[in-house]
Scaffold this motif. Structure first.
Motif, PDB file in Angstrom:
ATOM      1  N   PRO A   1      37.196  28.162  33.906  1.00  0.00           N
ATOM      2  CA  PRO A   1      37.522  29.309  33.059  1.00  0.00           C
ATOM      3  C   PRO A   1      36.498  29.436  31.938  1.00  0.00           C
ATOM      4  O   PRO A   1      35.950  28.421  31.519  1.00  0.00           O
ATOM      5  N   PRO A   2      36.237  30.590  31.435  1.00  0.00           N
ATOM      6  CA  PRO A   2      36.817  31.874  31.808  1.00  0.00           C
ATOM      7  C   PRO A   2      36.087  32.565  32.964  1.00  0.00           C
ATOM      8  O   PRO A   2      36.610  33.495  33.550  1.00  0.00           O
ATOM      9  N   MET A   3      34.875  32.098  33.299  1.00  0.00           N
ATOM     10  CA  MET A   3      34.133  32.782  34.361  1.00  0.00           C
ATOM     11  C   MET A   3      34.828  32.668  35.716  1.00  0.00           C
ATOM     12  O   MET A   3      34.737  33.561  36.541  1.00  0.00           O
ATOM     13  N   GLY A   4      35.563  31.606  35.927  1.00  0.00           N
ATOM     14  CA  GLY A   4      36.298  31.429  37.171  1.00  0.00           C
ATOM     15  C   GLY A   4      37.493  32.356  37.313  1.00  0.00           C
ATOM     16  O   GLY A   4      38.082  32.459  38.388  1.00  0.00           O
ATOM     17  N   TYR A   5      37.863  33.040  36.235  1.00  0.00           N
ATOM     18  CA  TYR A   5      38.958  34.015  36.307  1.00  0.00           C
ATOM     19  C   TYR A   5      38.479  35.381  36.806  1.00  0.00           C
ATOM     20  O   TYR A   5      39.291  36.190  37.229  1.00  0.00           O
ATOM     21  N   VAL A   6      37.199  35.649  36.731  1.00  0.00           N
ATOM     22  CA  VAL A   6      36.686  36.975  37.110  1.00  0.00           C
ATOM     23  C   VAL A   6      36.933  37.231  38.600  1.00  0.00           C
ATOM     24  O   VAL A   6      37.410  38.294  38.985  1.00  0.00           O
ATOM     25  N   VAL A   7      36.582  36.270  39.424  1.00  0.00           N
ATOM     26  CA  VAL A   7      36.939  36.303  40.846  1.00  0.00           C
ATOM     27  C   VAL A   7      37.813  35.061  41.033  1.00  0.00           C
ATOM     28  O   VAL A   7      37.307  33.983  41.301  1.00  0.00           O
ATOM     29  N   PRO A   8      39.119  35.219  40.867  1.00  0.00           N
ATOM     30  CA  PRO A   8      39.999  34.056  40.698  1.00  0.00           C
ATOM     31  C   PRO A   8      40.368  33.317  41.989  1.00  0.00           C
ATOM     32  O   PRO A   8      41.538  33.049  42.251  1.00  0.00           O
ATOM     33  N   ILE A   9      39.374  32.960  42.790  1.00  0.00           N
ATOM     34  CA  ILE A   9      39.675  32.237  44.021  1.00  0.00           C
ATOM     35  C   ILE A   9      39.730  30.736  43.718  1.00  0.00           C
ATOM     36  O   ILE A   9      38.913  29.951  44.150  1.00  0.00           O
ATOM     37  N   ARG A  10      40.736  30.413  42.943  1.00  0.00           N
ATOM     38  CA  ARG A  10      40.974  29.043  42.496  1.00  0.00           C
ATOM     39  C   ARG A  10      42.308  28.584  43.088  1.00  0.00           C
ATOM     40  O   ARG A  10      43.259  29.363  43.145  1.00  0.00           O
ATOM     41  N   ASP A  11      42.382  27.346  43.521  1.00  0.00           N
ATOM     42  CA  ASP A  11      43.619  26.832  44.126  1.00  0.00           C
ATOM     43  C   ASP A  11      44.827  27.058  43.219  1.00  0.00           C
ATOM     44  O   ASP A  11      45.896  27.437  43.684  1.00  0.00           O
TER      45      ASP A  11
END
Length: 156
Positions: A58-68
């Motif tokens: 986060p926060p960049m991982g929320y933009v394309v939120p393909i997180r487990d």
């Protein structure tokens, strides 16, 4: 034919109902939830911001939120993922911090080339493609953060 990404904005109550299994994501009409279609750009945007094809801090991982930890339990082929209203705000603030120079630097650092041809001299065309959708995402996230909405992202 690649897999295209779509974002929809939902209120927290609806998101909680979907997460808890009280409401099926297939029962909602995406056209009623301010959809944003990003074509196949989501893959390059994910890699551009997170230097990986999935996950991302986060926060960049929320933009394309393909997180487990953001995955919804549903039967989409690729899956559906969500971010809460608070995470939307974090992502919006992050996106607003990116200017053209930073984006171009990230593309060069991450060696993002045109995936159709892999030629550096065509990177400008690909950059414009990514830049267009990233600009749309910046506006979309800003609007949804202002409204206090959560976001669901899915690929079909």
């Amino acid at each position: 034919m690649g897999m295209a990404g779509t974002y929809i904005a939902v209120e927290d109550l609806l998101l909680r109902q979907i997460i808890n299994g009280d409401k099926d994501i297939f029962e909602i009409d995406p056209m009623q939830y301010q959809p944003l279609y990003v074509d196949k750009s989501w893959q390059a945007i994910q890699y551009l911001l997170c230097k990986d094809v999935d996950g991302g801090e986060p926060p960049m991982g929320y933009v394309v939120p393909i997180r487990d930890e953001n995955k919804l339990n549903c039967e989409f082929d690729f899956g559906a993922f969500y971010i809460t209203a608070e995470q939307v705000k974090e992502a919006a603030d992050y996106l607003n911090s990116l200017d053209d120079n930073i984006l171009l630097k990230l593309m060069k650092e991450n060696k993002i080339l045109n995936p159709l041809h892999g030629k550096e001299n065509e990177t400008g065309v690909f950059y414009e493609y990514i830049y267009f959708y990233l600009s749309e995402l910046k506006k979309y996230f800003a609007r949804m953060a202002e409204k206090g909405y959560a976001i669901i992202f899915y690929v079909m």
